[in-house]
Design a protein around this motif. Structure first.
Motif, PDB file in Angstrom:
ATOM      1  N   SER A   7       5.018  12.583  -4.596  1.00  0.00           N
ATOM      2  CA  SER A   7       4.640  11.322  -3.964  1.00  0.00           C
ATOM      3  C   SER A   7       4.174  11.579  -2.537  1.00  0.00           C
ATOM      4  O   SER A   7       4.598  12.531  -1.870  1.00  0.00           O
ATOM      5  CB  SER A   7       5.832  10.363  -3.951  1.00  0.00           C
ATOM      6  N   THR A   8       3.319  10.699  -2.069  1.00  0.00           N
ATOM      7  CA  THR A   8       2.832  10.827  -0.691  1.00  0.00           C
ATOM      8  C   THR A   8       3.450   9.732   0.160  1.00  0.00           C
ATOM      9  O   THR A   8       3.449   8.560  -0.227  1.00  0.00           O
ATOM     10  CB  THR A   8       1.307  10.712  -0.643  1.00  0.00           C
ATOM     11  N   GLU A   9       3.991  10.161   1.278  1.00  0.00           N
ATOM     12  CA  GLU A   9       4.653   9.191   2.156  1.00  0.00           C
ATOM     13  C   GLU A   9       3.643   8.373   2.941  1.00  0.00           C
ATOM     14  O   GLU A   9       3.964   7.297   3.428  1.00  0.00           O
ATOM     15  CB  GLU A   9       5.590   9.920   3.116  1.00  0.00           C
ATOM     16  N   GLN A  10       2.466   8.916   3.044  1.00  0.00           N
ATOM     17  CA  GLN A  10       1.456   8.224   3.839  1.00  0.00           C
ATOM     18  C   GLN A  10       0.167   8.172   3.044  1.00  0.00           C
ATOM     19  O   GLN A  10      -0.292   9.195   2.510  1.00  0.00           O
ATOM     20  CB  GLN A  10       1.257   8.982   5.154  1.00  0.00           C
ATOM     21  N   ILE A  11      -0.381   6.996   2.936  1.00  0.00           N
ATOM     22  CA  ILE A  11      -1.645   6.871   2.230  1.00  0.00           C
ATOM     23  C   ILE A  11      -2.705   6.387   3.214  1.00  0.00           C
ATOM     24  O   ILE A  11      -2.390   5.704   4.197  1.00  0.00           O
ATOM     25  CB  ILE A  11      -1.528   5.899   1.038  1.00  0.00           C
ATOM     26  N   SER A  12      -3.920   6.769   2.947  1.00  0.00           N
ATOM     27  CA  SER A  12      -5.033   6.344   3.795  1.00  0.00           C
ATOM     28  C   SER A  12      -5.936   5.451   2.975  1.00  0.00           C
ATOM     29  O   SER A  12      -6.502   5.880   1.965  1.00  0.00           O
ATOM     30  CB  SER A  12      -5.816   7.562   4.286  1.00  0.00           C
ATOM     31  N   ILE A  13      -6.005   4.221   3.388  1.00  0.00           N
ATOM     32  CA  ILE A  13      -6.897   3.289   2.713  1.00  0.00           C
ATOM     33  C   ILE A  13      -8.016   2.976   3.696  1.00  0.00           C
ATOM     34  O   ILE A  13      -7.817   2.321   4.710  1.00  0.00           O
ATOM     35  CB  ILE A  13      -6.138   2.046   2.215  1.00  0.00           C
ATOM     36  N   GLY A  14      -9.161   3.519   3.426  1.00  0.00           N
ATOM     37  CA  GLY A  14     -10.241   3.453   4.400  1.00  0.00           C
ATOM     38  C   GLY A  14      -9.861   4.280   5.621  1.00  0.00           C
ATOM     39  O   GLY A  14      -9.400   5.417   5.497  1.00  0.00           O
ATOM     40  N   ALA A  15      -9.997   3.676   6.778  1.00  0.00           N
ATOM     41  CA  ALA A  15      -9.635   4.380   8.001  1.00  0.00           C
ATOM     42  C   ALA A  15      -8.194   4.119   8.390  1.00  0.00           C
ATOM     43  O   ALA A  15      -7.700   4.672   9.377  1.00  0.00           O
ATOM     44  CB  ALA A  15     -10.566   3.941   9.130  1.00  0.00           C
TER      45      ALA A  15
END
Lengths: 309, 663
Positions: free
Chosen positions: B597-605
């Protein structure tokens, strides 16, 4: 005000209603029994401690001048050549005292306690008058002691009944004071029947002691109404503020089975204490419910207890 | 512990508890009753001693129980709850990832999807858990997504509907894509006002994303103005997995009956792993191989390839590869492949003279049989048209060139190197054949007599299939993309056309050349797509999913059936009474094997970190308080009954010797 304990039957207003003819005929054969032997002022049908003219031989004594020659036992003189006087037990009349509790607490129940006491007093008085005894009636409450004394002969029965009809219950009991007065009245010694519910805060021992000390052969008849004996069966229910008919004191209860059971327990204890007090001072006692049959009470039970014969 | 409506409870307590105490202080309104004497009653009764409007408060079990019950009622009305934050307001869109990676299980054997559903339910309880007296929260929508999105609950403020919808979400084994759910969410939150020339207005919504963060297209998306995203990470960044990423199969070049299986494996563990892989055909294990997969390094999963030894599989069937291990994600521990039946071939035939070969070929089930003249053949070869045919059959035609392809050549030697040296062959009989070769299977060669032929000088690239008494009669060769079977004589110069073995031979060669090296790759169907099939019958058919769930599907007039979207990996079976089963093998996307799992996601910028309050939820305690009220009331009733209902009755007349009413 609830009608629990309120008298709903017809109250006696005539002498005949106090003592019916049927009961009267049943009582003709009865007589009052004294457990003690008393001396009376007039010759009667009772043995007296004072020896005198009678049919029942008691003793001999030496003749002295002035003695009645009729009582010299000539047979003894023939044998012993000395004069002896025959001494007989003198038969004296018996006084039946009937003390009726005329306090307000007696005006209660079905049948009414006071009416029951008056009818019983009437019956006992009739028995005594029929047996040529003297009858004295006392009615006592906190206002004092009313009395009707010196009744002799069956013809005074109506006077006695009228006096009882005129007697009205009111006020407190003042049992001790009443007993003190009765014991000192010296209306003639004999049997004193106390008719009361005996519901005295201070007990009745002291009052009875006065009476016994005054020479009365005391017999206590404690009369209680069915409402006092079995309150639940008589219809006691709900949340109640009970008011004492004499003192006006109030007592709040909720008529529940456990409470009534406790009340009955207390009543039993109290009545038993009265019986024990009577035994202790040599008085007879009996506890009756006002719904008991009068004839059965007189003819069977009081005769069995030795008050009548 | 917090209180939702403490003021309501305190207000009730302030009113009711003093009232209860007052009722105990106040004397009961009683009916007056005059009796002869209260002396004995006073001794019997307990509650007689007060003469003032208020009686002394005495210890009472009933009062205590009633006070306790009242306190519990007050507590229930204050709605106590534990473990919770401030109530959330506004519009919410709950996005629940149900892709293949969400099927990974944690240490307790609970899948990530189950955890996501539980946390989403907690969030709903948190939003709508304010109790009876709290302010109303906004509406909430629930969208489940993997490769495709599905609105499982439209905007509603019904807590029960939301909870039921969340509970009903089924897992899929597809990849994860957030583009479609975002479009859906925006479609539901955008209102077009026709009175203002179609100008749309959006209602800002709080997006609540429950996912492991392994979303393919998340970087291609962007939050629009007013949108906020709360990311609830499910699973752990440390989760490891080994899986089959791809499976492929082809028929052997040497033998069209043989199938070769190719596997690609992935390892996200921090150490090299050696695993065993079992291969099954139609559920029957046919082999186990061991392979070592390198560890993950530099954030890239280790991969390894595996080729199974070819095994015989002349007919269609289901191939399944299975990792013999248990790890976090089970769906990628197996992969399936449907081996289709041999395809129908297109054959181009040209022969000079008697129509010997074409007669045989016309009796075979072929997709296309093109008969041309020798000149036409040469033209087609030159133009490249011949490459459209699976096999080119040439008899006794001289060619100058031979392009890549598969050929059956009789007579004139092919113009390629292995056959460029030959001489005239004398008459001969057949002596020996390679009977294990598919071409010579069931071919009785002993009776064949040849009058003349070509005595080809054999080279290394040529394999002799039938040896005559003087020269090799049948050969095969693979050179420079050309695969051919060469018969070194014209059948018209032998008795072979009159023998039964001749059509057998033609058939074997067509099958051998036609299917050798067939790519048996699984269909390109992905999870989320629709299965379609023509079963050529009317009525009903049924589809059985890999987990055993059966769906009835309707067949249209043309005999077509369709079912979808496919949600699970594995073999799907369409069956009907009048048609043989159609099998579809669908495997989980290889990217779903990466489950960390990823603790941080990037949605767009915008970068979104997992919410730390994602685990918070309220546990309502007021039902317990009400339950306690019931228990206390039962106890109070019991105490009351015991106190007032003792059946004790003393008879005035006691003792048999005493008369009634007289003592």
């Amino acid at each position: 005000m609830s009608n629990f304990g309120e008298t709903i039957h017809d109250r006696p207003s005539k002498v005949d209603e106090l003592l019916g003819s049927h009961l009267m005929s049943s009582l003709d054969s009865l007589d009052i029994v004294a457990r003690k032997i008393f001396s009376g002022k007039t010759q009667g049908e009772r043995k007296s401690r004072r020896r005198g003219s009678s049919v029942e031989f008691a003793d001999y004594r030496q003749y002295t001048s002035g003695d009645d020659l009729r009582f010299i036992d000539w047979n003894v003189y023939a044998r012993l050549d000395r004069l002896f006087m025959k001494i007989f037990l003198e038969e004296e009349e018996l006084t039946l005292g009937i003390a009726v509790d005329a306090s307000a607490s007696m005006e209660f129940g079905n049948p009414n306690k006071f009416d029951f006491a008056r009818r019983l007093a009437m019956a006992l008085g009739y028995v005594a008058l029929s047996s040529h005894n003297k009858v004295s009636l006392f009615g006592f409450n906190s206002d004092g002691v009313q009395r009707l004394t010196g009744l002799r002969g069956r013809r005074r029965t109506r006077d006695m009944g009228q006096w009882l009809l005129d007697l009205l219950p009111s006020g407190g009991t003042s049992f001790v004071d009443a007993c003190k007065v009765i014991s000192t009245s010296r209306q003639g010694r004999g049997v004193l029947v106390v008719l009361s519910d005996c519901l005295e805060e201070d007990g009745i021992t002291q009052g009875l002691s006065y009476l016994v000390g005054g020479g009365w052969d005391v017999f206590v008849i404690q009369s209680l109404a069915p409402e006092e004996v079995s309150p639940l069966d008589a219809g006691l229910e709900g949340d109640l503020r009970l008011e004492d008919s004499e003192s006006g004191a109030e007592c709040e209860i909720t008529a529940t089975a456990p409470l009534v059971a406790k009340y009955k327990q207390r009543l039993e204890q109290y009545c038993e204490s009265i019986r024990e007090q009577c035994i202790r001072i040599g008085a007879g006692s009996v506890r009756v419910s006002t719904d008991v049959d009068m004839e059965q009470l007189l003819v069977e039970y009081l005769r069995g207890r030795g008050l009548l014969r | 512990m917090t209180w939702v409506t403490p003021s309501a409870g305190l207000l009730l307590g302030a009113i009711v508890i003093p009232l209860l105490l007052l009722m105990y202080f106040l004397r009961l309104r009683r009916r007056p009753l005059r009796i002869s004497s209260t002396m004995l009653w006073e001794r019997a009764v307990e509650d007689l001693h007060a003469n003032t409007p208020f009686q002394r408060l005495r210890p009472s079990t009933l009062l205590l129980l009633q006070l306790i019950a009242l306190i519990f009622v007050v507590l229930a009305l204050m709605q106590p709850q534990i473990e919770g934050g401030s109530p959330r307001e506004g519009t919410h869109i709950i996005l629940i990832d149900r892709s293949g990676s969400m099927a990974a299980v944690d240490g307790d054997g609970i899948t990530r999807l189950a955890i996501a559903k539980e946390k989403a339910s907690d969030l709903v309880n948190q939003i709508y858990g304010g109790g009876l007296f709290s302010s109303t929260s906004g509406e909430t929508m629930v969208i489940a997504f993997s490769g495709h999105a599905e609105v499982v609950a439209p905007f509603t403020d019904s807590k029960q509907q939301l909870l039921h919808a969340i509970e009903s979400i089924q897992p899929t084994h597809g990849k994860s894509s957030i583009g479609e759910p975002l479009k859906l969410a925006r479609a539901y939150t955008t209102n077009v006002d026709p009175e203002q020339d179609g100008i749309s207005s959006s209602e800002f919504a709080q997006l609540e994303l429950f996912s492991d963060g392994l979303i393919d297209d998340i970087q291609d998306q962007a939050l629009q103005g007013g949108e906020t995203l709360q990311y609830h990470m499910i699973g752990s960044p440390l989760d490891k997995n080994i899986g089959i990423s791809t499976i492929d199969a082809k028929r052997s070049d040497e033998s069209s009956d043989d199938v070769q299986v190719f596997l690609s494996l992935v390892n996200t563990n921090s150490q090299d792993e050696t695993v065993e892989i079992e291969l099954q055909i139609d559920g029957v294990p046919v082999g186990v191989q061991e392979v070592q997969i390198p560890k993950q390094s530099d954030g890239l999963a280790g991969t390894s390839s595996l080729v199974f030894v070819p095994f015989s599989m002349p007919q269609s069937g289901v191939i399944k590869a299975r990792l013999l291990l248990e790890d976090s994600l089970a769906i990628d521990n197996q992969a399936s492949l449907i081996i289709p039946p041999a395809k129908e071939l297109k054959v181009l035939v040209a022969e000079e003279g008697a129509q010997i070969v074409r007669t045989v070929l016309q009796g075979m089930p072929l997709a296309d049989l093109k008969i041309v003249t020798s000149s036409k053949l040469k033209t087609m070869i030159e133009s490249g048209e011949s490459s459209a045919y699976d096999i080119v059959v040439i008899r006794n035609i001289h060619l100058d060139t031979l392009p890549r392809g598969k050929y059956l050549i009789f007579g004139e030697p092919p113009p390629i190197a292995p056959f460029d040296t030959f001489a005239d062959g004398e008459a001969q009989v057949m002596l020996v054949a390679d009977e294990n070769h598919p071409v010579m299977r069931f071919v009785r060669y002993e009776d064949i007599v040849v009058t003349k032929g070509y005595d080809v000088v054999l080279q290394n690239t040529v394999e002799t299939l039938l040896e005559g008494s003087n020269w090799p009669a049948v050969m095969t060769s693979r050179v420079d993309g050309i695969q051919l079977v060469y018969v070194a004589f014209d059948p018209i110069n032998s008795n072979w056309p009159y023998l039964r073995s001749f059509p057998f031979f033609i058939f074997n060669v067509v099958q051998f050349l036609g299917h050798a090296g067939d790519q048996l790759t699984a269909s390109t169907m992905e999870i989320g797509q629709t299965i379609t099939e023509n079963i050529r019958v009317d009525g009903k058919a049924s589809l059985v999913e890999p987990d055993g769930e059966t769906h009835t599907i309707l067949v249209d007039k043309s005999g077509n059936v369709s079912w979808g979207p496919v949600r699970l990996s594995g073999v799907h079976t369409i069956s009907s009474d009048k048609h043989s089963d159609s099998l579809f093998a669908i495997n989980s996307p290889p990217q779903e094997s990466l489950i960390a799992s990823t603790e941080q996601i990037s949605i767009g910028a915008k970068e979104v970190v997992t919410s730390t309050s994602s685990g918070l939820s309220f546990i309502q305690l007021w039902p317990w308080a009400l339950g306690a009220v019931l228990v206390v009331l039962i106890a109070e009733w019991w105490v009351y009954q015991k106190k007032v209902s003792t059946p004790l009755r003393l008879s005035w007349t006691q003792g048999g010797s005493e008369r009634k009413g007289i003592r």
